[in-house]
Design a protein around this motif. Structure first.
Motif, PDB file in Angstrom:
ATOM      1  N   UNK A 278      -6.935  -6.784  -5.368  1.00 23.90           N
ATOM      2  CA  UNK A 278      -8.200  -6.409  -6.008  1.00 23.90           C
ATOM      3  C   UNK A 278      -7.882  -5.967  -7.433  1.00 23.90           C
ATOM      4  N   UNK A 279      -8.873  -5.982  -8.312  1.00 23.20           N
ATOM      5  CA  UNK A 279      -8.605  -5.614  -9.713  1.00 23.20           C
ATOM      6  C   UNK A 279      -8.006  -4.220  -9.883  1.00 23.20           C
TER       7      UNK A 279
ATOM      8  N   UNK B 185       1.181  -5.709  -1.825  1.00 25.06           N
ATOM      9  CA  UNK B 185       1.736  -6.975  -1.362  1.00 25.06           C
ATOM     10  C   UNK B 185       3.097  -6.787  -0.709  1.00 25.06           C
ATOM     11  N   UNK B 186       3.434  -7.662   0.221  1.00 26.30           N
ATOM     12  CA  UNK B 186       4.802  -7.722   0.707  1.00 26.30           C
ATOM     13  C   UNK B 186       5.630  -8.282  -0.446  1.00 26.30           C
ATOM     14  N   UNK B 187       6.753  -7.657  -0.729  1.00 26.08           N
ATOM     15  CA  UNK B 187       7.578  -8.028  -1.879  1.00 26.08           C
ATOM     16  C   UNK B 187       8.842  -8.746  -1.401  1.00 26.08           C
TER      17      UNK B 187
ATOM     18  N   UNK C  11       0.524  -2.708  -7.411  1.00 30.05           N
ATOM     19  CA  UNK C  11       0.160  -2.933  -8.816  1.00 30.05           C
ATOM     20  C   UNK C  11      -1.216  -2.355  -9.084  1.00 30.05           C
ATOM     21  N   UNK C  12      -1.436  -1.957 -10.330  1.00 38.65           N
ATOM     22  CA  UNK C  12      -2.737  -1.422 -10.730  1.00 38.65           C
ATOM     23  C   UNK C  12      -2.738   0.091 -10.828  1.00 38.65           C
ATOM     24  N   UNK C  13      -3.861   0.681 -10.434  1.00 36.87           N
ATOM     25  CA  UNK C  13      -4.047   2.124 -10.520  1.00 36.87           C
ATOM     26  C   UNK C  13      -4.271   2.704  -9.127  1.00 36.87           C
ATOM     27  N   UNK C  14      -3.547   3.776  -8.841  1.00 37.78           N
ATOM     28  CA  UNK C  14      -3.708   4.460  -7.560  1.00 37.78           C
ATOM     29  C   UNK C  14      -4.497   5.735  -7.831  1.00 37.78           C
ATOM     30  N   UNK C  15      -5.751   5.711  -7.394  1.00 37.67           N
ATOM     31  CA  UNK C  15      -6.642   6.840  -7.644  1.00 37.67           C
ATOM     32  C   UNK C  15      -7.411   7.175  -6.370  1.00 37.67           C
ATOM     33  N   UNK C  16      -8.365   8.069  -6.487  1.00 32.90           N
ATOM     34  CA  UNK C  16      -9.144   8.519  -5.338  1.00 32.90           C
ATOM     35  C   UNK C  16      -9.712   7.352  -4.526  1.00 32.90           C
ATOM     36  N   UNK C  17     -10.144   6.307  -5.198  1.00 31.49           N
ATOM     37  CA  UNK C  17     -10.790   5.185  -4.512  1.00 31.49           C
ATOM     38  C   UNK C  17      -9.788   4.198  -3.928  1.00 31.49           C
ATOM     39  N   UNK C  18      -8.721   3.920  -4.651  1.00 30.35           N
ATOM     40  CA  UNK C  18      -7.772   2.906  -4.197  1.00 30.35           C
ATOM     41  C   UNK C  18      -6.673   3.475  -3.288  1.00 30.35           C
ATOM     42  N   UNK C  19      -6.461   4.775  -3.310  1.00 30.12           N
ATOM     43  CA  UNK C  19      -5.402   5.376  -2.500  1.00 30.12           C
ATOM     44  C   UNK C  19      -5.627   5.131  -1.009  1.00 30.12           C
ATOM     45  N   UNK C  20      -6.868   5.089  -0.584  1.00 30.67           N
ATOM     46  CA  UNK C  20      -7.159   4.864   0.838  1.00 30.67           C
ATOM     47  C   UNK C  20      -6.678   3.484   1.282  1.00 30.67           C
ATOM     48  N   UNK C  21      -6.800   2.501   0.420  1.00 28.86           N
ATOM     49  CA  UNK C  21      -6.317   1.153   0.744  1.00 28.86           C
ATOM     50  C   UNK C  21      -4.802   1.185   0.932  1.00 28.86           C
TER      51      UNK C  21
END
Length: 139
Positions: free
Chosen positions: A17-18, A23-25, A43-53
């Motif tokens: 996602x943007x 990913x498996x590396x 990759x990207x930003x780990x924040x309140x919204x994406x950390x759950x993923x």
């Protein structure tokens, strides 16, 4: 795509996602990595919204029996306290099981600075390469 060496299908695991990619590396598998270890690239930003993923992906791996997680963070632009909390929750779950561990490698300068400022480098092992990270975790 065929199963990875860890018998995981990347189509079922990868999240692209943007704001956050998980990913498996397969490009950074160090020699001697056992079948209960996995390398993940964030990759990207780990924040309140994406950390759950990220937490869902990490815990999915733990539920599948993986006890060693190596996390490539070279493409992480930002991490906040909720992202750090995911690493701590994963670390805690592994400690409670009495085996395994989590290590990050190739952190971006921004992530490295956050790990130093929060003193989390004392709990989360940090290496410059996957090989170095594996040496920090290897039994």
């Amino acid at each position: 795509m065929a199963d990875t060496p860890w018998n995981l299908d990347s189509k079922d695991f990868d999240h692209d996602a943007p704001e956050l990619g998980v990913f498996l590396d397969q490009d950074n598998i160090p020699d001697g990595l056992p079948k209960e270890a996995v390398v993940v690239k964030i990759s990207g930003e780990i924040n309140l919204y994406s950390a759950q993923i990220m937490k869902e992906r990490f815990f999915h791996l733990l539920d599948r029996g993986f006890i060693y997680l190596l996390v490539n963070m070279e493409n992480v632009k930002y991490i906040d306290s909720s992202g750090l909390g995911v690493f701590m929750a994963t670390h805690s779950r592994l400690v409670k099981s009495g085996k395994g561990g989590i290590a990050v490698f190739s952190p971006s300068s921004q992530v490295n600075k956050i790990l130093e400022l929060t003193k989390l480098k004392s709990l989360i092992r940090v290496g410059s390469t996957s090989k170095e990270a594996w040496k920090l975790l290897a039994p």
